[in-house]
Scaffold this active site. Structure first.
Site: not given
Ligand code: LLP
Length: 434
Positions: A337, A364, A393
């Site tokens: 990202y 690599c 994450y």
């Molecule tokens: N609820 C649902 C249904 C979600 O899909 C997500 C995150 C959350 C809550 C929590 O969102 P947060 O508060 O953490 O923003 N891998 C990505 C983030 C993907 C988030 C997916 N869903 C990253 O590293 O930024």
């Protein structure tokens, strides 16, 4: 004191070393090895309480679900349990980890756009409290399996409100063409509700939406709330059903860089609460229980990753590279990202940050970048490099790419240090190879 230190659990000690919750990161690196995920347990607990207190202040009935995809290992579910949280789990693996840690199954909300029959059966058999169903076929399976086990399963329905959250496209989920949920705009959301109400072994509790991630602005939540309460009124009118729960998802922003602000969670909840109350009244529905699902904002600032610096490379007239003994295998977020991170040399934290370099990993491929174009202290082989705000994450998205070992994770608090996840061994790597 370096004013650039982003969060109040970060400091520089009398040795000029970077510290997390008062623990010298250079000593942590020496004792536990690198790469090392350091998670400040007190910070996690503080954030849980901040959320819980904020919703208590602004709503009569509300719950906080920790979105455990942000950081999932047994110790995290123990903390969530002790702090009285519910959790959002998106896979059998997360449910299993939670239950293994003694987390009460009835406080687990099972999310995910594509729960297979056996996943649903696993969750129902294990007494998962609520499903956040994504589509009608899933509801059919929930109904059938619940009947088989003589149960009635609580369910929320994932609705797509059709909102652009102004965030990175890969983490936006609320738009109409999203793979998640059923859209109001196409009429499928209403059919979804009718379908749920027609199922004898499904107990519909309410509706859910999640717009996106890393938002500092209450507006996407306010927009979602307006659309969802209007939809609740339509459900009341067309299905004679009053929703009991409105889950507005997660997505609250976190400060990753000194140039960003720290989000005031209470203010954000207060702003959203004003809209919830107004739109509920305007639409003539009764006040539902409100839920939020923060992931990132609960754990990100609690985390720091420590690496050992390898062979510095200077290409005259071009650039400097600081390679570390980890990379996209323990933090893929820049590669995925282009996420920003703040880096510093932990054992030289008081020195001037006037060395311009790309901090890169050891995988690599050229895209294995932790952070390009940083201004950092002059580094040399063996220094400890800290990457801040890696609690969310990072560990949960780590892999064994290039057969790198997954790092250990330690929990620090004012009471001491304990290992949360052991470092992988070479034997672990080949354990399932036959
Ligand atoms: N609820 C649902 C249904 C979600 O899909 C997500 C995150 C959350 C809550 C929590 O969102 P947060 O508060 O953490 O923003 N891998 C990505 C983030 C993907 C988030 C997916 N869903 C990253 O590293 O930024």
């Amino acid at each position: 004191m370096n004013t650039q230190l982003l969060h109040d659990n970060y400091s520089i000690n009398e040795k000029g070393h970077f510290a997390v919750r008062g623990h010298d990161t250079v000593e942590l690196a020496e004792k536990y090895g690198t790469p090392l995920y350091v998670i400040d347990e007190d910070k996690v607990r503080e954030m849980c309480r901040t959320y819980k207190n904020a919703v208590k202040k602004h709503f009569d009935d509300a719950d906080i679900l920790y979105a455990s995809k942000a950081l999932s290992f047994k110790g995290m579910y123990e903390i969530a349990k002790e702090e009285g949280m519910c959790v959002d789990a998106v896979s059998v693996g997360e449910i299993y980890t939670a239950i293994s840690a003694g987390f009460p199954a009835e406080r687990i909300y099972f999310h995910g756009n594509n729960k297979m029959y056996e996943d649903i059966e696993f969750a129902i058999k294990n007494g998962v409290g609520c499903f956040v169903a994504d589509n009608c076929e899933e509801l059919d399976f929930i109904d059938e399996i619940s009947k088989k086990y003589g149960k009635t399963q609580n369910v929320l329905l994932r609705i797509t409100p059709g909102i652009d959250p102004h965030t990175h496209a890969k983490i936006a989920t609320g738009n109409v063409d999203s793979k998640f949920g059923e859209a109001i705009e196409t009429g499928q959301a209403l059919d979804f509700v009718k379908h749920a109400l027609s199922k004898a072994n499904v107990n519909l509790l309410g509706i859910h939406c999640h717009v996106g991630s890393q938002s500092f602005d209450p507006q996407p939540f306010i927009d979602a709330c307006e659309i969802m309460t209007k939809f609740a009124a339509e459900i009341k009118e067309k299905c004679s059903y009053k929703i009991k729960v409105l889950d507005l998802g997660g997505g609250f922003g976190v400060r990753y860089l000194p140039t960003e602000e720290n989000l005031d969670i209470e203010w954000m909840i207060c702003e959203i609460a004003k809209t919830v109350k107004k739109t509920v009244a305007d639409n003539g529905i009764s006040m539902p229980k409100i839920m939020f699902e923060p992931g990132r904002s609960l754990v990100a600032a609690a985390g720091v990753t420590l690496y050992t610096v390898g062979h510095i490379k200077t290409i005259p007239g071009y650039k400097n590279y600081i390679p570390v003994n980890g990379g996209m295998s323990d933090n893929p977020r820049y590669a995925l990202y282009e996420s920003p991170y703040y880096c510093l040399i932990a054992n030289k934290a008081n020195e001037e940050m006037n060395f311009h370099a790309d901090v890169v990993g050891s995988c690599c491929e050229s895209g294995d970048i932790i952070q390009p174009d940083v201004d950092i202290q002059k580094a040399q082989y063996g220094d400890i490099l800290a990457v801040c705000v890696t609690g969310a994450y990072n560990y949960s998205m780590s892999s064994n790419y290039n057969r790198f070992l997954k790092p250990a994770l330690v929990l620090v608090s004012k009471d001491g240090v304990r290992v949360g996840v052991k470092r992988e061994t070479l034997e672990d790597l080949t354990r399932n190879d036959v």
